[in-house]
Scaffold this motif. Structure first.
Motif, PDB file in Angstrom:
ATOM      1  N   THR A   1       0.841  -1.191   0.000  1.00 28.59           N
ATOM      2  CA  THR A   1       0.000   0.000   0.000  1.00 28.59           C
ATOM      3  C   THR A   1       0.875   1.239   0.000  1.00 28.59           C
ATOM      4  O   THR A   1       1.820   1.344   0.776  1.00 28.59           O
ATOM      5  CB  THR A   1      -0.928   0.027   1.222  1.00 28.59           C
TER       6      THR A   1
ATOM      7  N   SER B   1      -3.100   6.108  -1.657  1.00 26.20           N
ATOM      8  CA  SER B   1      -4.394   5.564  -2.066  1.00 26.20           C
ATOM      9  C   SER B   1      -4.261   4.384  -3.015  1.00 26.20           C
ATOM     10  O   SER B   1      -5.256   3.828  -3.473  1.00 26.20           O
ATOM     11  CB  SER B   1      -5.227   6.663  -2.738  1.00 26.20           C
TER      12      SER B   1
ATOM     13  N   SER C   1      -0.886  -5.262  -5.904  1.00 27.63           N
ATOM     14  CA  SER C   1      -1.072  -6.678  -5.614  1.00 27.63           C
ATOM     15  C   SER C   1      -0.100  -7.496  -6.450  1.00 27.63           C
ATOM     16  O   SER C   1      -0.193  -7.521  -7.677  1.00 27.63           O
ATOM     17  CB  SER C   1      -2.510  -7.106  -5.928  1.00 27.63           C
TER      18      SER C   1
ATOM     19  N   PHE D   1      -4.400  -1.105  -7.669  1.00 29.39           N
ATOM     20  CA  PHE D   1      -5.758  -0.644  -7.438  1.00 29.39           C
ATOM     21  C   PHE D   1      -5.716   0.746  -6.825  1.00 29.39           C
ATOM     22  O   PHE D   1      -4.908   1.022  -5.941  1.00 29.39           O
ATOM     23  CB  PHE D   1      -6.489  -1.596  -6.491  1.00 29.39           C
ATOM     24  N   CYS D   2      -6.588   1.610  -7.329  1.00 32.09           N
ATOM     25  CA  CYS D   2      -6.796   2.916  -6.722  1.00 32.09           C
ATOM     26  C   CYS D   2      -8.250   2.923  -6.274  1.00 32.09           C
ATOM     27  O   CYS D   2      -9.160   3.053  -7.101  1.00 32.09           O
ATOM     28  CB  CYS D   2      -6.507   4.040  -7.709  1.00 32.09           C
ATOM     29  N   GLY D   3      -8.468   2.746  -4.968  1.00 28.54           N
ATOM     30  CA  GLY D   3      -9.821   2.487  -4.511  1.00 28.54           C
ATOM     31  C   GLY D   3     -10.267   1.135  -5.023  1.00 28.54           C
ATOM     32  O   GLY D   3      -9.564   0.146  -4.880  1.00 28.54           O
ATOM     33  N   LYS D   4     -11.420   1.085  -5.687  1.00 21.77           N
ATOM     34  CA  LYS D   4     -11.920  -0.169  -6.250  1.00 21.77           C
ATOM     35  C   LYS D   4     -11.549  -0.326  -7.713  1.00 21.77           C
ATOM     36  O   LYS D   4     -11.843  -1.352  -8.330  1.00 21.77           O
ATOM     37  CB  LYS D   4     -13.450  -0.231  -6.109  1.00 21.77           C
ATOM     38  N   GLN D   5     -10.900   0.681  -8.269  1.00 17.24           N
ATOM     39  CA  GLN D   5     -10.549   0.641  -9.689  1.00 17.24           C
ATOM     40  C   GLN D   5      -9.243  -0.104  -9.900  1.00 17.24           C
ATOM     41  O   GLN D   5      -8.211   0.218  -9.314  1.00 17.24           O
ATOM     42  CB  GLN D   5     -10.417   2.058 -10.248  1.00 17.24           C
ATOM     43  N   ARG D   6      -9.287  -1.100 -10.751  1.00 18.10           N
ATOM     44  CA  ARG D   6      -8.094  -1.872 -11.085  1.00 18.10           C
ATOM     45  C   ARG D   6      -7.374  -1.216 -12.252  1.00 18.10           C
ATOM     46  O   ARG D   6      -7.994  -0.811 -13.232  1.00 18.10           O
ATOM     47  CB  ARG D   6      -8.468  -3.307 -11.444  1.00 18.10           C
TER      48      ARG D   6
END
Length: 232
Positions: A137, A140, A144, A151-156
């Motif tokens: 991490t 933001s 992985s 990932f930025c938030g839920k956006q891959r």
């Protein structure tokens, strides 16, 4: 066994490359044009480590084939072969997703050195992906190593293997100014044989994927005269 797809429409050049790669221990598949290269790749994509593409081919150009490959896999190394030696041609080829760009004419020594360099990165990356499932991490962003994505938030954000390795290195030392030479050593390896412009091209590609305004980056910052740094 190390496996390479060679796509070259000139039979004598294709035969020359195939013969020397076979002598060096590579298992080689051949394609005479771009359409045949895409068909072969789609049929055996999981088995190829390297795809060697002539830029100018009938039915589909090397650029078209590279884009097709990158839509399906980020884990294979792509190298362009071309008689076009101008800097903008090399930069465009790298920008389209290639890992390296070799200009014609080339020697057997240069060809094998550059293929071996890309092959080592591809195999190391595959080994790391199969061994680890950690997440890193940074602000933001979450990187992985299992999914080989950011990932930025839920956006891959899907990345090429080189883009992933660059970002992983920046995430390991946020705020540190990293020179172009250091990135070449850390990502491409000490034995890298190609053009150092490959760093700048991949930085631009990364910015297009992770920055809200790539022309005015907030995270992947240029430190003029020194290199780049990650600001989280």
């Amino acid at each position: 066994m190390k496996k390479v797809l060679v796509a070259e429409d000139e039979g004598s050049i294709r035969e020359f490359i195939t013969l020397n790669l076979a002598k060096a221990g590579y298992n080689v598949s051949e394609a005479k044009n771009g359409a045949e290269a895409m068909e072969l790749f789609d049929r055996e994509k999981d088995s190829f480590d390297i795809v060697l593409l002539d830029v100018m081919m009938p039915f589909a150009s090397g650029i078209d084939v590279c884009r097709h490959i990158r839509e399906k896999s980020q884990n294979v190394g792509v190298i362009f072969l071309s008689a076009k030696a101008q800097e903008q041609d090399k930069v465009y080829g790298l920008y389209c997703g290639a890992d390296d760009y070799i200009t014609k004419p080339f020697s057997v020594t240069e060809l094998l050195a550059r293929i071996d360099s890309v092959y080592r990165r591809v195999r190391l990356n595959k080994k790391l992906l199969s061994a680890y499932s950690d997440e890193i991490t940074c602000g933001s962003f979450v990187l992985s190593t299992k999914k080989r994505a950011v990932f930025c938030g839920k956006q891959r954000i899907d990345l090429s293997q080189i883009e992933f390795q660059i970002l992983e290195y920046f995430f390991s030392c946020p705020g540190k100014t990293v020179s172009r030479e250091e990135l070449l050593t850390q990502v491409w390896g000490e034995s890298y044989y190609g053009d150092d412009k490959v760093v700048d091209v991949n930085i631009r590609r990364l910015r297009l994927k992770i920055e809200k305004d790539p022309s005015c980056p907030e995270h992947l910052i240029t430190v003029w005269g020194k290199g780049y740094k990650w600001d989280d």
